[in-house]
Design an enzyme around this catalytic site. Structure first.
Site, mmCIF file in Angstrom:
data_model
loop_
_atom_site.group_PDB
_atom_site.id
_atom_site.type_symbol
_atom_site.label_atom_id
_atom_site.label_comp_id
_atom_site.label_asym_id
_atom_site.label_seq_id
_atom_site.Cartn_x
_atom_site.Cartn_y
_atom_site.Cartn_z
ATOM 1 N N LYS A 178 0.885 -1.241 -0.004
ATOM 2 C CA LYS A 178 -0.033 -0.100 -0.069
ATOM 3 C C LYS A 178 0.902 1.189 0.055
ATOM 4 O O LYS A 178 1.467 1.624 1.126
ATOM 5 C CB LYS A 178 -0.883 -0.045 1.218
ATOM 6 N N GLY A 231 7.115 5.883 7.581
ATOM 7 C CA GLY A 231 6.435 7.039 7.657
ATOM 8 C C GLY A 231 6.495 7.592 8.882
ATOM 9 O O GLY A 231 7.762 7.499 9.629
ATOM 10 N N GLU A 253 10.029 2.079 10.565
ATOM 11 C CA GLU A 253 10.833 3.208 10.316
ATOM 12 C C GLU A 253 10.391 4.592 10.251
ATOM 13 O O GLU A 253 9.551 4.914 9.385
ATOM 14 C CB GLU A 253 11.344 3.005 8.756
ATOM 15 N N CYS A 287 13.809 11.667 5.696
ATOM 16 C CA CYS A 287 13.882 11.323 6.997
ATOM 17 C C CYS A 287 15.497 11.514 7.699
ATOM 18 O O CYS A 287 15.342 11.810 8.823
ATOM 19 C CB CYS A 287 13.745 9.774 7.382
ATOM 20 N N GLU A 389 10.193 17.221 14.190
ATOM 21 C CA GLU A 389 10.318 17.065 12.870
ATOM 22 C C GLU A 389 9.681 18.192 11.789
ATOM 23 O O GLU A 389 8.421 18.028 11.937
ATOM 24 C CB GLU A 389 10.222 15.603 12.310
HETATM 25 P P1 NAD Z 1 2.689 9.127 7.024
HETATM 26 O O1 NAD Z 1 2.899 8.477 8.337
HETATM 27 O O2 NAD Z 1 1.521 10.232 6.874
HETATM 28 O O3 NAD Z 1 2.331 7.976 5.913
HETATM 29 C C1 NAD Z 1 3.234 6.817 5.751
HETATM 30 C C2 NAD Z 1 2.174 5.780 5.118
HETATM 31 O O4 NAD Z 1 1.308 5.224 5.977
HETATM 32 C C3 NAD Z 1 1.208 6.275 3.951
HETATM 33 O O5 NAD Z 1 1.177 5.054 2.866
HETATM 34 C C4 NAD Z 1 -0.041 6.321 4.543
HETATM 35 O O6 NAD Z 1 -1.204 6.338 3.672
HETATM 36 C C5 NAD Z 1 0.031 5.105 5.556
HETATM 37 N N1 NAD Z 1 -0.818 5.546 7.001
HETATM 38 C C6 NAD Z 1 -1.173 6.666 7.358
HETATM 39 N N2 NAD Z 1 -2.301 6.340 8.505
HETATM 40 C C7 NAD Z 1 -2.369 4.883 8.372
HETATM 41 C C8 NAD Z 1 -3.138 4.117 9.479
HETATM 42 N N3 NAD Z 1 -4.003 4.654 10.402
HETATM 43 N N4 NAD Z 1 -2.830 2.850 9.317
HETATM 44 C C9 NAD Z 1 -2.261 2.158 8.343
HETATM 45 N N5 NAD Z 1 -1.302 2.969 7.449
HETATM 46 C C10 NAD Z 1 -1.351 4.432 7.629
HETATM 47 O O7 NAD Z 1 3.922 9.664 6.622
HETATM 48 P P2 NAD Z 1 4.436 10.504 5.181
HETATM 49 O O8 NAD Z 1 3.792 11.877 5.227
HETATM 50 O O9 NAD Z 1 3.942 9.558 3.940
HETATM 51 O O10 NAD Z 1 6.047 10.293 5.306
HETATM 52 C C11 NAD Z 1 6.789 11.412 5.939
HETATM 53 C C12 NAD Z 1 7.313 10.633 7.084
HETATM 54 O O11 NAD Z 1 7.964 9.457 6.904
HETATM 55 C C13 NAD Z 1 8.446 11.585 7.829
HETATM 56 O O12 NAD Z 1 8.131 11.319 9.195
HETATM 57 C C14 NAD Z 1 9.682 10.809 7.606
HETATM 58 O O13 NAD Z 1 10.663 11.021 8.776
HETATM 59 C C15 NAD Z 1 9.337 9.337 7.697
HETATM 60 N N6 NAD Z 1 10.350 8.641 6.786
HETATM 61 C C16 NAD Z 1 11.121 7.910 7.378
HETATM 62 C C17 NAD Z 1 11.798 6.976 6.891
HETATM 63 C C18 NAD Z 1 12.899 5.973 7.698
HETATM 64 O O14 NAD Z 1 13.566 5.309 6.983
HETATM 65 N N7 NAD Z 1 13.236 6.159 8.978
HETATM 66 C C19 NAD Z 1 12.091 7.118 5.537
HETATM 67 C C20 NAD Z 1 11.483 8.026 4.781
HETATM 68 C C21 NAD Z 1 10.466 8.687 5.524
#
Ligand code: NAD
Length: 499
Positions: A178, A231, A253, A287, A389
């Site tokens: 997803k 995320g 992550e 990230c 962040e």
């Molecule tokens: P997000 O948490 O909003 O979304 C990430 C994913 O989770 C999306 O596919 C979203 O649809 C899904 N999601 C959202 N709510 C959900 C739920 N209740 N249940 C299941 N899935 C759900 O993050 P984003 O805005 O897409 O990405 C940015 C974030 O990701 C930043 O905080 C960044 O630091 C982090 N990030 C971390 C890494 C790492 O490796 N540590 C790498 C890249 C990005």
């Protein structure tokens, strides 16, 4: 390509399908916010159910396919990604906004991880160890976990899905993927490479949609054995709690608040260049982005002057233009969030803004989600702009008395993903490597630029102890279960610890 809207389907059981509800959503070009990039199925719980059922059905045949054979298919998929690198890289730029060189880098990372994990088909090593009894052997083997749900963000729309799909598949898991709702076209084109490589039906399934609906259903689904999530920390913690209740394996992550330390003996121009690339590359939306620079008091003013001068020269624009250095933010929410943190920095934290601090609307940029590279000084470690962040082009400068003080400031946030130190002193470098609380440490380079053959992930609120990518302790730990096999060939009952 930009003018043509990409019509996306889900991919379930080897078929390209609409959502059963027929509902759709759009992804938009962040540089030209009136331009639709793709229309994608808004999947419901039923679509997820179907994908999970299909992945489960495909699991036995896939896990019993010899790993080197699985590797051959994944090798082919990597080759296809390589052949399509230019189109995929452009699509990353159009759908997510990063500049074209970084878009191509995003794809290259997928290729690298593909080749690396295709090779795992002939490794996936277990161990043998001596047995305390005669005529008895013992070994460990790696087994797949089962059906994995992969949930990914938008900021590396090709690389992060690839980081998860390749290792999940090589170790014999089947997958329901997803992607983020902001980058469905990138996910679709990536999955096409696997389909075209001849992956058996049902082994990899793509379900587009929203986190609260499709994502949440995937996490709670009893047909899913493992979740790999990248995320935000807020969503990750929720997913972690749900998985824990069901004793479901889960790798998280999450966010970061990364820093560069600049010591008084550092090569200052190199440190400025590194902080600039780390802070404003990908418009601060990594990230691992540098969002704090902790500078020794002796070189603080000099660093500040050079850093601000360099930031002011950065060229903003559409990432497809080769001269652009900083692209747009991903969407309006991201711009508003960045602007709100700038307000907090100025009005609540009472830090001093040295440059930027507003939307960027010059020329063609008025059509997109652009924000000026922003630098704050007089920042104290406990201020919100030094703790939270932001995920935008905002860098906070903090002053340190000495190395010990710099490390204390570096460690003062709840995150622990990536930290770096610029110094010519080997003792300072080794002390920092030992004492910084961070999953990744860089010496004399910025906090970004991880390579795929090493484990990737963070400490504290950044992760839950798992690592992505290669190396000992990397993705193999997430996507496999360890099994111990004893073989007694003595023909009699032997008792360990007793005989
Ligand atoms: P997000 O948490 O909003 O979304 C990430 C994913 O989770 C999306 O596919 C979203 O649809 C899904 N999601 C959202 N709510 C959900 C739920 N209740 N249940 C299941 N899935 C759900 O993050 P984003 O805005 O897409 O990405 C940015 C974030 O990701 C930043 O905080 C960044 O630091 C982090 N990030 C971390 C890494 C790492 O490796 N540590 C790498 C890249 C990005």
């Amino acid at each position: 390509m930009a003018e043509r809207i990409i019509r996306i389907k889900n991919y379930i059981g080897g078929q390209w399908l609409d959502s059963e509800s027929k509902q759709t959503f759009k992804s938009m070009n962040p540089a030209v916010n009136t331009e639709t990039v793709a229309v994608a199925p808004q999947s419901t719980q039923k679509d997820v159910d179907y994908a999970v059922k299909t992945a489960r059905k495909a699991f036995d045949a896939w896990r019993l396919t010899p790993a080197p054979k699985r590797g051959e298919i994944l090798y082919k998929a990597s080759q296809l990604i390589l052949e399509r690198k230019k189109q995929l890289g452009e699509l990353v730029t159009i759908e997510m906004g990063k500049v074209i060189n970084e878009g191509l880098g995003d794809v290259q990372e997928a290729i690298d991880i593909g080749y690396y994990f295709a090779g795992e088909g002939r490794r996936s090593f277990g161990q043998t160890m001596p047995c305390e009894l005669k005529e008895k052997s013992v070994r460990t083997i790696r087994e797949p976990v089962g059906v994995f749900g992969l949930i990914t963000p938008w900021n590396f729309p090709i690389a992060i899905p690839a980081w998860k799909i390749f290792p999940a598949l090589i170790y014999g898991n089947t997958v329901v993927f997803k992607p983020s709702k902001y980058t469905p076209a990138c996910a679709f084109k990536l999955v096409e490479c696997f389909a075209d490589a001849g992956l058996p039906k049902g082994v990899l399934n793509l379900v587009n949609g929203f986190g609260e609906e499709a994502g949440n259903h995937l996490v709670t689904h009893d047909g899913i054995d493992g979740i790999s999530f990248t995320g935000s920390s807020i969503v990750g913690k929720r997913i972690g709690a749900t998985c824990a209740k069901k004793l479901k394996k889960h790798s998280l992550e999450m966010g970061g608040k990364n820093c560069v330390i600049v010591m008084d003996d550092a090569k200052l121009d190199l440190a400025v260049e590194g902080a600039l690339w780390g802070g404003f590359g990908t418009t601060g939306q990594r990230c691992t982005a540098v969002s704090r620079v902790i500078v020794h008091k002796k070189v603080f003013d000099n660093f500040k002057k050079k850093f601000v001068a360099a930031a002011k020269k950065l060229k903003l624009g559409n990432g497809l233009k080769p001269t652009t250095e900083v692209g747009p933010l991903v969407n309006l929410d991201a711009v508003q969030k960045t602007h709100e943190y700038v307000r907090i920095g100025r009005n609540e934290d009472k830090a001093k803004m040295l440059c930027g601090g507003d939307y960027y609307k010059n020329g063609e940029c008025k059509k997109g989600h652009f924000y000026q590279p922003t630098i704050f000084t007089n920042v104290k470690p406990n201020m919100r702009i030094a703790q939270e962040e932001i995920f935008g082009p905002v860098v906070a400068l903090l002053q340190a008395e000495n190395l010990k003080d710099a490390i204390k400031i570096a460690n003062s946030t709840k995150y622990g993903l990536s930290m770096s130190i610029y110094t010519e002193n080997v003792r300072a470098a080794e002390t920092a490597a030992r004492d910084l609380q961070s999953g990744l440490i860089y010496i004399n380079s910025p906090t970004i630029g991880a390579e795929i053959q090493t484990p990737f992930g963070g400490l504290k609120n950044t992760g839950n102890g798992h690592r992505e990518a290669g190396g000992i302790g990397g993705a193999i730990e997430t996507y496999t279960e360890m099994k111990v096999v004893y073989n007694d060939f003595s023909g009699k009952l032997q008792k360990a610890q007793i005989d």
